[in-house]
Design a protein around this motif. Sequence first.
Motif, PDB file in Angstrom:
ATOM      1  N   ASP A 109       0.848  -1.185   0.000  1.00 48.06           N
ATOM      2  CA  ASP A 109       0.000   0.000   0.000  1.00 48.06           C
ATOM      3  C   ASP A 109       0.890   1.243   0.000  1.00 48.06           C
ATOM      4  OD1 ASP A 109      -1.975   1.881   0.217  1.00 48.06           O
ATOM      5  OD2 ASP A 109      -2.672   1.276   2.193  1.00 48.06           O
ATOM      6  N   THR A 110       0.962   1.912  -1.143  1.00 46.12           N
ATOM      7  CA  THR A 110       1.767   3.128  -1.357  1.00 46.12           C
ATOM      8  C   THR A 110       3.191   2.962  -0.823  1.00 46.12           C
ATOM      9  OG1 THR A 110       0.952   4.176   0.689  1.00 46.12           O
ATOM     10  CG2 THR A 110      -0.261   4.626  -1.347  1.00 46.12           C
ATOM     11  N   LEU A 111       3.790   1.816  -1.106  1.00 45.62           N
ATOM     12  CA  LEU A 111       5.144   1.513  -0.636  1.00 45.62           C
ATOM     13  C   LEU A 111       6.164   2.282  -1.488  1.00 45.62           C
ATOM     14  CD1 LEU A 111       6.329  -0.457   1.553  1.00 45.62           C
ATOM     15  CD2 LEU A 111       6.939  -1.932  -0.363  1.00 45.62           C
ATOM     16  N   SER A 112       7.057   3.017  -0.833  1.00 42.47           N
ATOM     17  CA  SER A 112       8.060   3.785  -1.568  1.00 42.47           C
ATOM     18  C   SER A 112       9.363   3.814  -0.783  1.00 42.47           C
ATOM     19  CB  SER A 112       7.587   5.217  -1.829  1.00 42.47           C
ATOM     20  OG  SER A 112       7.599   5.979  -0.631  1.00 42.47           O
ATOM     21  N   LYS A 113      10.438   4.195  -1.490  1.00 44.10           N
ATOM     22  CA  LYS A 113      11.743   4.321  -0.833  1.00 44.10           C
ATOM     23  C   LYS A 113      12.508   5.492  -1.421  1.00 44.10           C
ATOM     24  CE  LYS A 113      15.130   3.387   1.898  1.00 44.10           C
ATOM     25  NZ  LYS A 113      14.961   3.562   3.362  1.00 44.10           N
ATOM     26  N   THR A 114      12.925   6.410  -0.552  1.00 43.80           N
ATOM     27  CA  THR A 114      13.780   7.526  -0.922  1.00 43.80           C
ATOM     28  C   THR A 114      15.054   7.444  -0.094  1.00 43.80           C
ATOM     29  OG1 THR A 114      11.899   8.936  -1.461  1.00 43.80           O
ATOM     30  CG2 THR A 114      13.996  10.034  -1.037  1.00 43.80           C
ATOM     31  N   PHE A 115      16.204   7.480  -0.769  1.00 40.23           N
ATOM     32  CA  PHE A 115      17.489   7.442  -0.084  1.00 40.23           C
ATOM     33  C   PHE A 115      17.988   8.872   0.120  1.00 40.23           C
ATOM     34  CE2 PHE A 115      17.343   3.263  -2.144  1.00 40.23           C
ATOM     35  CZ  PHE A 115      17.663   2.446  -1.063  1.00 40.23           C
ATOM     36  N   PRO A 116      18.202   9.287   1.362  1.00 39.17           N
ATOM     37  CA  PRO A 116      18.667  10.654   1.606  1.00 39.17           C
ATOM     38  C   PRO A 116      20.102  10.842   1.129  1.00 39.17           C
ATOM     39  CG  PRO A 116      18.651   9.393   3.647  1.00 39.17           C
ATOM     40  CD  PRO A 116      18.013   8.520   2.606  1.00 39.17           C
TER      41      PRO A 116
ATOM     42  N   MET B  66      12.949  -4.190   0.513  1.00 38.45           N
ATOM     43  CA  MET B  66      11.929  -3.690   1.434  1.00 38.45           C
ATOM     44  C   MET B  66      10.976  -4.805   1.844  1.00 38.45           C
ATOM     45  SD  MET B  66      10.798   0.153   0.300  1.00 38.45           S
ATOM     46  CE  MET B  66      10.489  -0.173  -1.438  1.00 38.45           C
ATOM     47  N   LEU B  67      10.647  -5.677   0.903  1.00 34.40           N
ATOM     48  CA  LEU B  67       9.667  -6.725   1.179  1.00 34.40           C
ATOM     49  C   LEU B  67      10.165  -7.734   2.209  1.00 34.40           C
ATOM     50  CD1 LEU B  67       8.249  -7.436  -2.395  1.00 34.40           C
ATOM     51  CD2 LEU B  67       7.265  -6.031  -0.590  1.00 34.40           C
ATOM     52  N   VAL B  68      11.481  -7.938   2.275  1.00 32.59           N
ATOM     53  CA  VAL B  68      12.015  -8.901   3.243  1.00 32.59           C
ATOM     54  C   VAL B  68      12.597  -8.219   4.474  1.00 32.59           C
ATOM     55  CG1 VAL B  68      12.453 -10.690   1.530  1.00 32.59           C
ATOM     56  CG2 VAL B  68      14.236  -9.010   2.025  1.00 32.59           C
ATOM     57  N   GLY B  69      12.413  -6.896   4.593  1.00 36.80           N
ATOM     58  CA  GLY B  69      12.837  -6.196   5.791  1.00 36.80           C
ATOM     59  C   GLY B  69      14.297  -5.816   5.847  1.00 36.80           C
ATOM     60  N   LEU B  70      15.042  -5.937   4.727  1.00 37.85           N
ATOM     61  CA  LEU B  70      16.453  -5.559   4.733  1.00 37.85           C
ATOM     62  C   LEU B  70      16.626  -4.048   4.789  1.00 37.85           C
ATOM     63  CD1 LEU B  70      17.956  -8.099   2.163  1.00 37.85           C
ATOM     64  CD2 LEU B  70      18.159  -8.116   4.652  1.00 37.85           C
ATOM     65  N   ILE B  71      15.699  -3.307   4.193  1.00 41.12           N
ATOM     66  CA  ILE B  71      15.697  -1.853   4.303  1.00 41.12           C
ATOM     67  C   ILE B  71      14.272  -1.407   4.599  1.00 41.12           C
ATOM     68  CG2 ILE B  71      17.699  -1.429   2.820  1.00 41.12           C
ATOM     69  CD1 ILE B  71      15.812  -0.824   0.535  1.00 41.12           C
ATOM     70  N   PRO B  72      14.107  -0.367   5.411  1.00 42.59           N
ATOM     71  CA  PRO B  72      12.752   0.084   5.741  1.00 42.59           C
ATOM     72  C   PRO B  72      12.181   0.949   4.627  1.00 42.59           C
ATOM     73  CG  PRO B  72      14.350   1.443   6.873  1.00 42.59           C
ATOM     74  CD  PRO B  72      15.145   0.367   6.156  1.00 42.59           C
ATOM     75  N   PRO B  73      10.883   0.878   4.380  1.00 43.88           N
ATOM     76  CA  PRO B  73      10.279   1.773   3.390  1.00 43.88           C
ATOM     77  C   PRO B  73      10.201   3.196   3.925  1.00 43.88           C
ATOM     78  CG  PRO B  73       8.590   0.455   4.454  1.00 43.88           C
ATOM     79  CD  PRO B  73       9.907  -0.046   4.961  1.00 43.88           C
ATOM     80  N   THR B  74      10.195   4.157   3.002  1.00 46.27           N
ATOM     81  CA  THR B  74      10.012   5.556   3.391  1.00 46.27           C
ATOM     82  C   THR B  74       8.548   5.835   3.688  1.00 46.27           C
ATOM     83  OG1 THR B  74      11.896   6.203   2.025  1.00 46.27           O
ATOM     84  CG2 THR B  74      10.397   7.952   2.682  1.00 46.27           C
ATOM     85  N   THR B  75       7.674   5.292   2.865  1.00 47.24           N
ATOM     86  CA  THR B  75       6.234   5.410   3.096  1.00 47.24           C
ATOM     87  C   THR B  75       5.577   4.073   2.797  1.00 47.24           C
ATOM     88  OG1 THR B  75       5.645   6.043   0.819  1.00 47.24           O
ATOM     89  CG2 THR B  75       6.279   7.823   2.320  1.00 47.24           C
ATOM     90  N   GLY B  76       4.349   3.923   3.271  1.00 46.84           N
ATOM     91  CA  GLY B  76       3.548   2.769   2.923  1.00 46.84           C
ATOM     92  C   GLY B  76       3.676   1.607   3.895  1.00 46.84           C
ATOM     93  N   THR B  77       2.896   0.579   3.614  1.00 42.94           N
ATOM     94  CA  THR B  77       2.853  -0.603   4.472  1.00 42.94           C
ATOM     95  C   THR B  77       2.923  -1.867   3.643  1.00 42.94           C
ATOM     96  OG1 THR B  77       0.433  -0.638   4.434  1.00 42.94           O
ATOM     97  CG2 THR B  77       1.485   0.550   6.251  1.00 42.94           C
ATOM     98  N   ILE B  78       3.352  -2.952   4.311  1.00 47.50           N
ATOM     99  CA  ILE B  78       3.395  -4.289   3.723  1.00 47.50           C
ATOM    100  C   ILE B  78       2.495  -5.181   4.562  1.00 47.50           C
ATOM    101  CG2 ILE B  78       4.846  -6.253   3.113  1.00 47.50           C
ATOM    102  CD1 ILE B  78       7.239  -4.274   3.134  1.00 47.50           C
ATOM    103  N   GLU B  79       1.542  -5.838   3.907  1.00 40.90           N
ATOM    104  CA  GLU B  79       0.660  -6.766   4.606  1.00 40.90           C
ATOM    105  C   GLU B  79       0.816  -8.160   4.026  1.00 40.90           C
ATOM    106  OE1 GLU B  79      -3.381  -5.567   4.513  1.00 40.90           O
ATOM    107  OE2 GLU B  79      -3.030  -3.625   5.485  1.00 40.90           O
ATOM    108  N   ILE B  80       0.865  -9.152   4.904  1.00 39.37           N
ATOM    109  CA  ILE B  80       0.867 -10.549   4.481  1.00 39.37           C
ATOM    110  C   ILE B  80      -0.350 -11.222   5.086  1.00 39.37           C
ATOM    111  CG2 ILE B  80       2.060 -12.758   4.651  1.00 39.37           C
ATOM    112  CD1 ILE B  80       4.657 -11.362   4.379  1.00 39.37           C
ATOM    113  N   GLU B  81      -1.192 -11.747   4.210  1.00 43.08           N
ATOM    114  CA  GLU B  81      -2.446 -12.398   4.615  1.00 43.08           C
ATOM    115  C   GLU B  81      -3.259 -11.500   5.537  1.00 43.08           C
ATOM    116  OE1 GLU B  81      -1.044 -16.080   6.210  1.00 43.08           O
ATOM    117  OE2 GLU B  81      -0.796 -16.990   4.232  1.00 43.08           O
ATOM    118  N   GLY B  82      -3.274 -10.213   5.209  1.00 41.23           N
ATOM    119  CA  GLY B  82      -4.096  -9.253   5.937  1.00 41.23           C
ATOM    120  C   GLY B  82      -3.452  -8.644   7.155  1.00 41.23           C
ATOM    121  N   ALA B  83      -2.275  -9.115   7.559  1.00 42.01           N
ATOM    122  CA  ALA B  83      -1.604  -8.595   8.756  1.00 42.01           C
ATOM    123  C   ALA B  83      -0.419  -7.732   8.344  1.00 42.01           C
ATOM    124  CB  ALA B  83      -1.127  -9.736   9.645  1.00 42.01           C
TER     125      ALA B  83
END
Length: 320
Positions: free
Chosen positions: A9-16, A61-78
Amino acid sequence: MTTPALRLDTLSKTFPLGRSLFGPERPGVRAVHPITLDVMPGETLGIVGESGCGKSTLARMLVGLIPPTTGTIEIEGAALDNADPAVFGKRIQYVFQDPISSLNPRKTIRQIMEAPLKLLHGMDRAARTTRIAEIFETVSLRADFLDRYPHEFSGGQAQRIGIARALAAEARILILDEPVSALDVSVQAQVLNLLADLKARLGLTYLFISHDLAVVEAVSDRIAVLYFGSVVELGRAEDVFRTPRHPYTKLLADSAPVVGRPLRAPEGAETELPDPLNPPEGCAFRARCPRATDLCRKLVPTLAPADAGHSVACHNPLGG
């Protein structure tokens, strides 16, 4: 209604970029623009695009190696907790491009396999031994491999070990990042057949990242095409490359080598790629697009339905 195995859901990544020595803080590099996407249980979603389009950043981002800048990740609704890597490890696992370098050279295969069973599931030695034997049988590896080191294996064997390690975590979703690109063609077929068999037997869900369009089309149910950090086309695998709606997708298809067809460059050598430090206004592909108009220079296109099950982010789509 079936709950998606994976929802972005609106997952994005910006590197400062930080602050220059005497000047103001510089704007960051947006590697992935906001992506909203559902992947259904048992589906294989192929992700394609040129180098630098954001595929690997998205996967990390999907496996948690880097955090997203915005948005969320849901697996099976959680929703996943970005602060707890173990939550990701139990739900989603990564199979790396280079199978041998992804395995710790100082540890035996047994030690490598035991790590997720200890850290994620707290199994004792007897339970670990039983579980490893089950997994090795599933991926057609011999038990005597367990006391060897990674450098003693071929690329195909090492990739099977990488897949076995991912299965040890009992995750239901696998991120396959160029899983066969480093292998010989005959070995590629063996690994792809293994992945298809595991998906059917265990009910797994795959995100399959690759530069090889033929492989992606063969193994995927749907394909997402990324360009400059955005999804520009999304649809069924049989539709995306046979009847592409985005000019960039057609460019990728025309660039792929085909047996019996002379190699030719679909673009001129002077073609300019977008500068991530100075992104263009409007559509990022417009400088390379023969269908670009004034609207493309002013307004960023959004992903919208083009046909049944087929979406495109283009002001002047092909076939439209």
